[in-house]
Design an enzyme around this catalytic site. Sequence first.
Site, PDB file in Angstrom:
ATOM      1  N   ARG A   1      -5.605   3.387  -2.404  1.00 52.61           N
ATOM      2  CA  ARG A   1      -5.954   4.051  -3.659  1.00 52.61           C
ATOM      3  C   ARG A   1      -5.672   3.206  -4.891  1.00 52.61           C
ATOM      4  NH1 ARG A   1      -5.130   7.643   0.059  1.00 52.61           N
ATOM      5  NH2 ARG A   1      -3.440   6.245   0.569  1.00 52.61           N
ATOM      6  N   THR A   2      -4.475   2.665  -4.969  1.00 51.14           N
ATOM      7  CA  THR A   2      -4.078   2.002  -6.213  1.00 51.14           C
ATOM      8  C   THR A   2      -4.967   0.795  -6.492  1.00 51.14           C
ATOM      9  OG1 THR A   2      -1.821   2.741  -5.810  1.00 51.14           O
ATOM     10  CG2 THR A   2      -2.107   1.047  -7.486  1.00 51.14           C
TER      11      THR A   2
ATOM     12  N   LYS B   1       3.224 -20.460   1.534  1.00 46.61           N
ATOM     13  CA  LYS B   1       3.680 -21.850   1.460  1.00 46.61           C
ATOM     14  C   LYS B   1       5.025 -21.964   0.749  1.00 46.61           C
ATOM     15  CE  LYS B   1      -1.115 -23.349   1.023  1.00 46.61           C
ATOM     16  NZ  LYS B   1      -2.089 -23.926   0.084  1.00 46.61           N
TER      17      LYS B   1
ATOM     18  N   ARG C   1       1.516  -5.440  -7.262  1.00 49.43           N
ATOM     19  CA  ARG C   1       2.321  -4.646  -6.325  1.00 49.43           C
ATOM     20  C   ARG C   1       3.178  -5.606  -5.530  1.00 49.43           C
ATOM     21  NH1 ARG C   1       0.530   0.327  -2.587  1.00 49.43           N
ATOM     22  NH2 ARG C   1       0.734   1.285  -4.629  1.00 49.43           N
TER      23      ARG C   1
ATOM     24  N   HIS D   1       6.515   3.290  -9.863  1.00 46.65           N
ATOM     25  CA  HIS D   1       5.060   3.261  -9.726  1.00 46.65           C
ATOM     26  C   HIS D   1       4.495   4.012 -10.940  1.00 46.65           C
ATOM     27  CE1 HIS D   1       1.182   3.013  -8.055  1.00 46.65           C
ATOM     28  NE2 HIS D   1       1.386   3.471  -6.840  1.00 46.65           N
TER      29      HIS D   1
HETATM   30  C1  NCD Z   1       2.468   5.484  -2.926  1.00 47.78           C
HETATM   31  C2  NCD Z   1       3.153   4.140  -3.063  1.00 47.78           C
HETATM   32  O1  NCD Z   1       2.565   3.097  -2.764  1.00 47.78           O
HETATM   33  O2  NCD Z   1       4.278   4.171  -3.529  1.00 47.78           O
HETATM   34  N1  NCD Z   1       1.097   5.369  -2.648  1.00 47.78           N
HETATM   35  C3  NCD Z   1       0.216   5.303  -3.682  1.00 47.78           C
HETATM   36  O3  NCD Z   1       0.181   4.356  -4.428  1.00 47.78           O
HETATM   37  N2  NCD Z   1      -0.571   6.382  -3.876  1.00 47.78           N
HETATM   38  C4  NCD Z   1       3.157   6.430  -2.024  1.00 47.78           C
HETATM   39  C5  NCD Z   1       3.481   5.994  -0.629  1.00 47.78           C
HETATM   40  O4  NCD Z   1       3.137   4.902  -0.190  1.00 47.78           O
HETATM   41  O5  NCD Z   1       4.102   6.816   0.061  1.00 47.78           O
END
Ligand code: NCD
Length: 303
Positions: A51-52, A81, A102, A130
């Site tokens: 999703r993100t 590397k 991320r 997040h």
């Molecule tokens: C979440 C995350 O990555 O923290 N997912 C997301 O971005 N919707 C929640 C999760 O992974 O449980």
Amino acid sequence: MITHITTAAKFSKEDIKAIFSLSEKIKSQKFNKKLLAGKVMATLFYEPSTRTRLSFESAMIRLGGSVISTENASEFSSAVKGETLEDTIRIVHSYADVIVLRHFSKGASEIASKISAVPIVNAGDGAGEHPTQALLDLFTICENKNINGLKIAMVGDLKFGRTIHSLLKLLSLYKDVEVKLVAPNLLGLPSSLKLELSQKGLHLEESENLKDSLFRSDVLYMTRVQKERFTSEKEYKKYFGKYILTKELARKMKKDAIIMHPLPRVNEIAPEVDKDPRAFYFMQAKNGLFVRMALLSWIFHKS
Ligand code: NCD
């Protein structure tokens, strides 16, 4: 000044108002499709995502911008590397106008923001935060409920769940919000965060019992046990499946409550609940696109 989004604590109520008003316009298709033409967004993901990453990429493309991406930076970038995150940022910031990052370690986006000449957006830093998920969560809540005086139950892995950490920081900006934290003792909210939130006036109550937390809640926010943060499978298994929202349990909830989950779900919400009109998690994920479009517009407008 560069607008880095490293923590939800960066947002004021006014910022949120501005971003949500943009999100609403975008959701009703009122936006300039060329707004970010000529801009490039880099998505640098060291941890899995559906999703993100995809909603950020779609958001940028829908605003007329372009995307460069490493979806598996731990394996396919020069990290293999031995390149440090710092050096990677030193390079990527010359190729892009915004970096969505991320990373598996807490504080990574803060480190990146010290180096980067372009905005860093934290798309999840280990068990840290997040913030953009928190924005779309709050947007979904505000679309359906009155935020002042809200009663919300947050359930699952509150220790490692970064979406929870960020959402709580946003909730602490509003009046009379009551939070029920439902988690096994050892997966409770970190005490430093509890202290910070209480000092801001957020009303927190802790419980291990899901059933008892359902009756009074306007929002039920379920989360997954964060398997990847555990040191052993055995330890993870102790908690896996502890809280499962079934159709039967959902009967105990208020008629006008909403059920949320940042997704992915493993087994926290039984699929039979999906048909319940109170199940909002797929709409929540859909809102991610509009809110991220609004956020990108806002960042470039501010920077
Ligand atoms: C979440 C995350 O990555 O923290 N997912 C997301 O971005 N919707 C929640 C999760 O992974 O449980």
